[in-house]
Write a protein that holds these residues in place. Structure first.
Motif, short mmCIF file in Angstrom:
data_model
loop_
_atom_site.label_atom_id
_atom_site.label_comp_id
_atom_site.label_asym_id
_atom_site.label_seq_id
_atom_site.Cartn_x
_atom_site.Cartn_y
_atom_site.Cartn_z
N GLY A 1 0.81 -1.22 0.00
CA GLY A 1 0.00 0.00 0.00
C GLY A 1 0.84 1.27 0.00
O GLY A 1 0.43 2.28 0.57
N VAL A 2 2.01 1.20 -0.64
CA VAL A 2 2.89 2.37 -0.74
C VAL A 2 3.30 2.53 -2.20
O VAL A 2 3.00 1.70 -3.04
CB VAL A 2 4.14 2.22 0.16
CG1 VAL A 2 3.75 2.10 1.63
CG2 VAL A 2 4.99 1.02 -0.26
N SER A 3 4.04 3.59 -2.48
CA SER A 3 4.51 3.80 -3.85
C SER A 3 5.72 2.91 -4.14
O SER A 3 6.43 2.49 -3.22
CB SER A 3 4.89 5.27 -4.06
OG SER A 3 6.08 5.57 -3.34
N ARG A 4 5.94 2.67 -5.42
CA ARG A 4 7.10 1.90 -5.85
C ARG A 4 8.38 2.60 -5.38
O ARG A 4 9.32 1.97 -4.93
CB ARG A 4 7.09 1.76 -7.38
CG ARG A 4 8.30 1.02 -7.92
CD ARG A 4 8.36 1.06 -9.42
NE ARG A 4 8.40 2.40 -9.98
CZ ARG A 4 9.49 3.17 -10.03
NH1 ARG A 4 10.63 2.74 -9.57
NH2 ARG A 4 9.42 4.37 -10.56
N GLN A 5 8.39 3.92 -5.49
CA GLN A 5 9.56 4.68 -5.09
C GLN A 5 9.85 4.52 -3.60
O GLN A 5 11.01 4.40 -3.20
CB GLN A 5 9.38 6.18 -5.43
CG GLN A 5 9.35 6.47 -6.90
CD GLN A 5 7.95 6.33 -7.51
OE1 GLN A 5 7.01 5.84 -6.87
NE2 GLN A 5 7.80 6.75 -8.76
N ALA A 6 8.80 4.52 -2.79
CA ALA A 6 8.99 4.40 -1.34
C ALA A 6 9.58 3.05 -0.97
O ALA A 6 10.51 2.98 -0.15
CB ALA A 6 7.65 4.60 -0.62
N VAL A 7 9.06 1.98 -1.56
CA VAL A 7 9.56 0.66 -1.21
C VAL A 7 10.98 0.46 -1.76
O VAL A 7 11.83 -0.13 -1.09
CB VAL A 7 8.59 -0.46 -1.64
CG1 VAL A 7 8.63 -0.73 -3.12
CG2 VAL A 7 8.87 -1.74 -0.89
N HIS A 8 11.25 1.00 -2.93
CA HIS A 8 12.60 0.87 -3.49
C HIS A 8 13.60 1.66 -2.67
O HIS A 8 14.72 1.20 -2.41
CB HIS A 8 12.62 1.33 -4.95
CG HIS A 8 13.93 1.09 -5.60
ND1 HIS A 8 14.89 2.04 -5.70
CD2 HIS A 8 14.45 -0.04 -6.16
CE1 HIS A 8 15.95 1.54 -6.30
NE2 HIS A 8 15.71 0.28 -6.59
N LYS A 9 13.22 2.86 -2.24
CA LYS A 9 14.10 3.67 -1.42
C LYS A 9 14.43 2.98 -0.10
O LYS A 9 15.57 2.98 0.36
CB LYS A 9 13.45 5.03 -1.13
CG LYS A 9 14.31 5.96 -0.31
CD LYS A 9 13.63 7.29 -0.11
CE LYS A 9 14.48 8.21 0.75
NZ LYS A 9 13.85 9.51 0.96
N LYS A 10 13.42 2.33 0.48
CA LYS A 10 13.60 1.67 1.78
C LYS A 10 14.40 0.38 1.68
O LYS A 10 15.21 0.07 2.55
CB LYS A 10 12.23 1.39 2.39
CG LYS A 10 12.27 0.88 3.81
CD LYS A 10 10.88 0.81 4.39
CE LYS A 10 10.88 0.37 5.84
NZ LYS A 10 9.53 0.35 6.40
N TYR A 11 14.20 -0.40 0.60
CA TYR A 11 14.79 -1.72 0.52
C TYR A 11 15.71 -1.95 -0.69
O TYR A 11 16.34 -3.00 -0.80
CB TYR A 11 13.69 -2.80 0.47
CG TYR A 11 12.87 -2.83 1.72
CD1 TYR A 11 13.38 -3.33 2.91
CD2 TYR A 11 11.56 -2.34 1.72
CE1 TYR A 11 12.63 -3.35 4.06
CE2 TYR A 11 10.79 -2.36 2.89
CZ TYR A 11 11.33 -2.87 4.03
OH TYR A 11 10.58 -2.89 5.19
N GLY A 12 15.81 -0.99 -1.58
CA GLY A 12 16.53 -1.19 -2.81
C GLY A 12 18.02 -1.43 -2.70
O GLY A 12 18.62 -2.05 -3.54
#
Length: 69
Positions: A56-67
């Protein structure tokens, strides 16, 4: 009783100190579980967009957090 169940029970304690400490511990546990599942999804070939949709978040948010892990 499992750790999570015990913490959930404590989160409802009438003593705010006990409840707040349990909420903090639950938050940490949820973050750890999320990281485990994101790593699992990536190993299975999921895209950042698919993971983001489930969280339930943006692709950018999850990538920034875990990328970078």
């Amino acid at each position: 009783m499992t750790k999570a169940t015990d913490l959930a029970e404590r989160a409802g304690d009438s003593d705010p100190r006990v409840g707040l400490r349990a909420v903090t511990a639950l938050r940490r546990l949820a973050e750890q579980l999320e990281a485990v599942q994101v790593r699992s999804a990536r190993r299975q070939g999921w895209s950042w967009q698919e993971i983001a949709a489930e969280l339930g978040v943006s692709r950018q948010a999850v990538h920034k957090k875990y990328g970078r892990q």
